[in-house]
Design an enzyme around this catalytic site. Structure first.
Site, PDB file in Angstrom:
ATOM      1  N   ASN A 205     -16.874  -4.827  -0.325  1.00 10.30           N
ATOM      2  CA  ASN A 205     -16.184  -5.982   0.251  1.00 10.30           C
ATOM      3  C   ASN A 205     -16.484  -6.038   1.744  1.00 10.30           C
ATOM      4  OD1 ASN A 205     -14.083  -4.402   1.738  1.00 10.30           O
ATOM      5  ND2 ASN A 205     -13.658  -3.716  -0.347  1.00 10.30           N
ATOM      6  N   PHE A 321      -1.380  -1.598   3.163  1.00 12.31           N
ATOM      7  CA  PHE A 321      -1.816  -2.890   3.701  1.00 12.31           C
ATOM      8  C   PHE A 321      -2.112  -3.790   2.522  1.00 12.31           C
ATOM      9  CE2 PHE A 321      -2.850  -3.075   8.294  1.00 12.31           C
ATOM     10  CZ  PHE A 321      -2.331  -1.847   8.652  1.00 12.31           C
TER      11      PHE A 321
END
Ligand code: C5P
Length: 399
Positions: A205, A321
């Protein structure tokens, strides 16, 4: 009074370490000196003894100190170890774990923070071997001060001069100051993971690692003993932080398991949720399967959940997160409960028409079990700062 162990290696700047001793003594701290054999060629041990008012050590096989296992004890008795000047030679030895003298044995057995002040010829400093050694030593969490630019003893000009005594002392002072997170151990995950498809292809990613690295840097500055576990990124590692590089989610999980017990665990990495079920040993040919390629994916372990749900040595404070493209707050709270972490930082994916990836800015909200607060669009360094303020409050309230 703090105790400093000063290791002097054999460079022309060795004589300037005498001024460093005077500065340390002037501030009321204690300093014990260890000289390499070549350092004694530049300055007499007597000068170091006279200024430090302590015994000076030079020989690994000095009977009196070795019956007391001197090379271990010397760092155990110190609050901080300083290597000044550090020659290219001693840095190369350190990067390979060579311990062929009292100084290098102390450095290998050291369990205290280490401040290094390099000093060498500009060509030596710029040599790729030296550069690689420095990068390796920084990754081990050692702290560097300098070198400065200027004219060298050999007449050449450039980078390589040992830093000024006042600059070295400033670092010493900073390292000895008790930070609010001193004594706390922190682990931070950062960057993406990459999951191999075949030897040359992978899925991953766009995570840059900027947020996780900024948090590790801040934690370390506040005194926490910080371990950064990172996927492949193109940004420098923060100073004074131990770094473990990983590729896959499995590797990241193992590194996290090996890093606990810890007091604080921050999971800022963008872990790939899936990995290709089959990892092809050879490069997949275009002709494979007569045309289109269909891959199947299996789920990766959830690192945050695994560490949060562990019964043994669970870190006292675990922060996750999350980044979503829809229903951010609702999903963040659900994830916090679902993954059993204590706090969650929810990222807005798009800020001012720009993706969060690789940006220096971040638009986040902070969630705990009772409330949530928006921090607005601020720099990733400020997110790190705000989070660390919360962490300090958490441990103050727990005390
Ligand atoms: O991808 P997701 O939104 O579920 O990530 C939320 C949190 O979980 C992040 O802190 C991330 O680092 C962590 N995570 C993890 N292991 C995974 C997926 C995510 O630790 N396999």
């Amino acid at each position: 009074m703090k105790k400093i162990l000063l290791i002097v290696s054999g460079g022309i700047a060795a004589y300037r370490s005498l001024d460093l001793i005077r500065e340390i003594k002037r501030r009321g701290d204690d300093v014990t000196c260890v000289l390499t054999k070549s350092a004694t060629q530049f300055v007499q041990p007597l000068s170091f003894g006279a200024l430090s008012q302590n015994k000076v050590y030079t020989d690994l096989f000095d009977l009196e100190s070795e019956t007391n296992i001197g090379h271990i004890k010397l760092s155990r008795n110190a609050d901080l170890v300083v290597l000044a000047p550090a020659t290219a030679n001693i840095l190369a030895k350190m990067s390979y774990g060579i311990s062929d003298s009292l100084a290098t044995s102390i450095l290998l057995a050291n369990n205290k923070p280490l401040l290094i002040a390099p000093s060498m010829n500009v060509k030596m400093w710029n040599n790729p071997s030296t550069k690689n050694n420095i990068e390796k030593l920084k990754k081990y969490g050692h702290i560097f001060v300098g070198p400065d630019e200027g004219e060298m003893a050999c007449g050449e000009v450039g980078s390589g001069k040992m830093s000024k005594v006042e600059d070295i002392y400033k670092e010493i002072e900073f390292l000895l100051k008790p930070g609010p997170l001193k004594g706390k151990k922190a682990l931070v995950t950062s960057g993406p993971t990459i999951e191999p498809i075949d030897p040359v292809r992978f899925i991953s990613n766009k995570s840059s690692g900027k947020q996780g690295h900024a948090i590790a840097e801040r934690l370390s500055k506040l005194g926490a003993d910080t371990h950064l576990i990172t996927g492949p990124v193109n940004i420098p590692y923060p100073d004074n932080v131990r770094v473990t590089e990983v590729n896959t989610a499995e590797e990241m999980l193992n590194a996290c398991k090996n890093s606990i017990p810890a007091d604080i665990a921050i999971f800022a990495a963008a872990v790939s949720d899936w990995k290709p079920t089959k990892n092809f040993q050879n490069k997949i040919k275009k002709s494979f399967n007569d045309g289109d390629l269909n891959l199947s994916f299996s789920q990766n372990p959830d690192i945050l959940r695994t560490i949060s749900e562990t019964n043994i040595n669970r870190p006292k404070l675990i922060v996750g997160f999350t980044l979503e493209t829809e229903n951010l707050m609702e999903s963040a709270r659900k994830k916090m409960l679902d993954k059993s972490c204590d706090w969650m930082i929810a990222n807005n994916h798009i800020q001012k028409n720009k993706s969060v990836f690789n940006s220096d800015m971040n638009e986040v909200s902070f969630l705990n079990d009772v409330s949530d607060e928006s921090w607005g669009l601020i720099s990733k360094k400020n997110v790190a700062e705000n989070l660390c303020i919360k962490i300090i409050e958490f441990f103050d309230n727990a005390a």
